[in-house]
Enzyme design. Structure first.
Site, PDB file in Angstrom:
ATOM      1  N   ARG A 133     -10.805   7.082   5.652  1.00  0.00           N
ATOM      2  CA  ARG A 133     -11.203   8.524   6.279  1.00  0.00           C
ATOM      3  C   ARG A 133     -11.254   9.539   5.082  1.00  0.00           C
ATOM      4  NH1 ARG A 133      -6.671  10.382  10.556  1.00  0.00           N
ATOM      5  NH2 ARG A 133      -6.827   8.354  11.185  1.00  0.00           N
ATOM      6  N   TYR A 134     -10.300   9.452   3.944  1.00  0.00           N
ATOM      7  CA  TYR A 134     -10.142  10.358   3.149  1.00  0.00           C
ATOM      8  C   TYR A 134     -11.502  10.184   2.317  1.00  0.00           C
ATOM      9  CZ  TYR A 134      -5.667  10.743   4.651  1.00  0.00           C
ATOM     10  OH  TYR A 134      -4.488  10.802   5.436  1.00  0.00           O
ATOM     11  N   ASP A 151      -2.349  12.024  -2.738  1.00  0.00           N
ATOM     12  CA  ASP A 151      -2.174  13.748  -2.814  1.00  0.00           C
ATOM     13  C   ASP A 151      -2.415  13.851  -4.316  1.00  0.00           C
ATOM     14  OD1 ASP A 151      -1.456  16.289  -3.181  1.00  0.00           O
ATOM     15  OD2 ASP A 151      -0.074  16.150  -1.173  1.00  0.00           O
ATOM     16  N   LYS A 206      -2.153  21.380  -9.462  1.00  0.00           N
ATOM     17  CA  LYS A 206      -1.454  22.230 -10.348  1.00  0.00           C
ATOM     18  C   LYS A 206      -0.737  21.389 -11.366  1.00  0.00           C
ATOM     19  CE  LYS A 206      -1.116  25.971  -6.926  1.00  0.00           C
ATOM     20  NZ  LYS A 206       0.011  26.791  -6.251  1.00  0.00           N
ATOM     21  N   GLU A 219       1.029  -1.308  -0.032  1.00  0.00           N
ATOM     22  CA  GLU A 219      -0.084   0.106   0.003  1.00  0.00           C
ATOM     23  C   GLU A 219       1.041   0.966  -0.160  1.00  0.00           C
ATOM     24  OE1 GLU A 219      -3.883   2.228   2.017  1.00  0.00           O
ATOM     25  OE2 GLU A 219      -3.335   0.053   2.978  1.00  0.00           O
TER      26      GLU A 219
END
Length: 231
Positions: free
Chosen positions: A210-211, A139, A143, A58
């Protein structure tokens, strides 16, 4: 004339290693518990006290919810949990050992820990070592100029293809529209992996995080991919 291949992504860390200052208990977890879960990529199966049937990885386990659910549901698989953010590492370790047991409490025999960049680990693993790879809500680096920082990147695909056995699975989940489009673009332009699944609801056997819960609360729609390593 064919297009030039994308420049390789350097093995360097982006983002934070630490958030708020660590408490005494967290420092103990990093100093005494984390080393007990150390992983050796040169001899990956021997890194586990009981040799696992398969090796899973992971990348970026965050708070550890997905990792803990996977090792509980799949005791025959050895899971390497990779995370560089110290507060996230402590979140996982806090759930594993009681206070006072940092150096002595039993640890899951099918869990190992990697606290450096996952790309370095992937390059050091033996060819075909992995049966499954998880990338859960990474993440997004939204940009355009930060695209090279995304884990899903054209230059890392051959590295992943070498580390994952033919028929092995790579799971990706993200709620970020920019990253969703990026995954579709990058994976649509390669032939090392074939798409086995694309869903807008978490599939069975995919533990939540949780995300994901936060994304759903805030009205964002996650997407879930499963990619198979071509033979």
């Amino acid at each position: 004339m064919s297009e030039s291949p994308p420049p390789p992504v350097p093995d360097r860390l982006y983002g934070r290693r630490r958030g708020h200052p660590l408490r005494a208990r967290q420092q103990l977890l990093l100093e005494e518990t984390a080393p007990r879960l150390a992983f050796d990529p040169a001899d990956p199966f021997a890194s586990f006290p009981v040799r696992p049937r398969e090796l899973w990885l992971e990348v970026g386990f965050g708070g550890g919810e997905h990792t803990l659910a996977q090792i509980a549901a799949n005791p025959e698989a050895g899971l390497i949990a990779c995370e560089v953010f110290e507060n996230g590492i402590c979140s996982l370790l806090t759930r594993l050992v009681p206070e006072g047991g940092e150096a002595t409490a039993p640890l899951p025999p099918n869990l190992r820990l990697w606290t450096e960049d996952a790309r370095r680990l992937l390059r050091e693993l033996p060819e075909g070592a992995l049966s499954r790879l998880f990338l859960m809500f990474p993440d997004p680096w939204p940009k355009a100029r930060h695209a090279k920082r995304r884990f899903v990147h054209p230059s890392i695909l051959p590295v992943l293809a070498r580390a994952i056995r033919p028929g092995g699975e790579w799971r990706i989940a993200t709620d970020d529209p920019t990253y969703q489009a990026w995954v579709a673009e990058v994976m649509g332009a390669q032939d090392l992996f074939e798409r086995a699944l694309l869903a807008d609801r978490r599939p069975e056997g995919w533990p939540g995080t949780r995300y994901e819960a936060k994304a759903l609360r805030e009205g964002r729609q996650p997407l879930y991919w499963s990619w198979r390593r071509r033979g």
